[in-house]
Design an enzyme around this catalytic site. Structure first.
Site, PDB file in Angstrom:
ATOM      1  N   CYS A  86       0.817  -1.222   0.000  1.00  0.00           N
ATOM      2  CA  CYS A  86       0.000   0.000   0.000  1.00  0.00           C
ATOM      3  C   CYS A  86       0.848   1.269   0.000  1.00  0.00           C
ATOM      4  O   CYS A  86       1.985   1.288   0.452  1.00  0.00           O
ATOM      5  CB  CYS A  86      -0.958   0.079   1.183  1.00  0.00           C
ATOM      6  SG  CYS A  86      -2.100  -1.288   1.310  1.00  0.00           S
TER       7      CYS A  86
HETATM    8  N1  GLN Z   1      -2.495  -5.698   5.314  1.00  0.00           N
HETATM    9  C1  GLN Z   1      -3.319  -4.687   4.754  1.00  0.00           C
HETATM   10  C2  GLN Z   1      -4.231  -5.265   3.698  1.00  0.00           C
HETATM   11  O1  GLN Z   1      -4.293  -6.215   3.224  1.00  0.00           O
HETATM   12  C3  GLN Z   1      -2.540  -3.514   4.216  1.00  0.00           C
HETATM   13  C4  GLN Z   1      -1.710  -3.946   3.064  1.00  0.00           C
HETATM   14  C5  GLN Z   1      -0.661  -3.018   2.636  1.00  0.00           C
HETATM   15  O2  GLN Z   1      -0.125  -2.156   3.302  1.00  0.00           O
HETATM   16  N2  GLN Z   1      -0.276  -3.326   1.485  1.00  0.00           N
HETATM   17  O3  GLN Z   1      -5.001  -4.826   3.194  1.00  0.00           O
END
Ligand code: GLN
Length: 250
Positions: free
Chosen positions: A2
């Site tokens: 993300c």
């Molecule tokens: N673990 C979280 C999710 O799946 C955030 C993922 C992220 O930071 N890529 O959505």
């Protein structure tokens, strides 16, 4: 994993965050430069929250931001002085649905998580058990980020300031699930609070009197300031403070 950003200041078109800058959030979805081993692209959805008059409007999708053909024009025509936006790379095993995409929202707050909770879900049974059962039954999604939001929101509802709520949740989760990555981002439209715990984050005081906080700088402007790992940033258009966070190694 993300990429996320938040902006407070004079109203600007959402496209100034999402599309126009050389390293806009949209570009960071397919060409991020500082993922620190947490995934490669952020194609599992995107979400925007922005203040309109007295409340926040949210627009989320479970598809890559570059596939939304109508979004560039919408973003160019929409101005706001308080924005939180994210592009998602779903952690393996977690659902790819609109409800799992940040920003998570409630009343005056918008929230996002960049990272993952180690040992999910077993590691979190203790912290989760402290929440009202109703909060667990109404989680936005069966994901680590949605549970983190429920933990933060419970503290906000109890009257804790933004920074205190984030700091307490990072300390709690770092203890329960060592090895977690916990970059949290929260705004109430007046202040931005953000933790740096395992992933990158920078901020910029804009020439126009706003403040921008983002996983990766949106431009090569040398005025972007990187926030060190294991810190808490509290930013408003007129001030920014960085303090050390408690908690185990990310
Ligand atoms: N673990 C979280 C999710 O799946 C955030 C993922 C992220 O930071 N890529 O959505």
């Amino acid at each position: 994993m993300c990429r996320h950003l938040a902006y407070l200041g004079p109203p600007i078109p959402l496209s100034d965050l999402l599309f126009t800058p050389p390293h806009s959030l949209s570009r960071q979805s397919w060409a991020p430069t500082d993922m620190r081993g947490g995934g490669t692209i952020n194609a599992d959805g995107f979400g925007l929250g922005w203040r309109f008059e007295e409340h926040f409007i949210r627009y989320r999708r479970s598809s890559p931001i570059w596939t939304d053909a109508g979004l560039p024009a919408l973003a160019a025509a929409t101005r706001s002085g308080a924005v939180l936006a994210a592009v998602r790379s779903a952690t393996e095993g977690m659902p790819v649905t609109e409800a799992a995409v940040a920003p998570f929202a409630d009343g005056p707050w918008l929230f996002s998580h960049n990272g993952r909770v180690a040992g999910w879900p077993d590691s979190m049974t203790g912290p989760a058990a402290e929440l009202p059962v109703r909060d667990l039954l109404t989680l936005d999604a069966p994901t680590d980020s949605a549970l983190l939001w429920a933990l933060v929101r419970a503290r906000l509802r109890a009257g804790k300031p933004l920074a205190e709520a984030l700091g307490a949740v990072v300390a709690q989760v770092a203890a329960a699930a060592p090895g977690s990555r916990l970059n949290l981002l929260l705004t109430d439209g007046e202040t931005i609070a953000a933790t740096v715990f395992g992933h990158s984050l920078s901020y910029l005081s804009t020439a126009e009197g706003g403040v921008l906080v983002a996983s990766e700088p949106l431009s090569p402007d040398p005025a972007w300031i990187p926030v060190p790992d294991r810190s808490l940033l509290v930013a408003t258009p007129s001030s920014a403070t960085v303090t050390a966070l408690e908690g185990g190694a990310p």
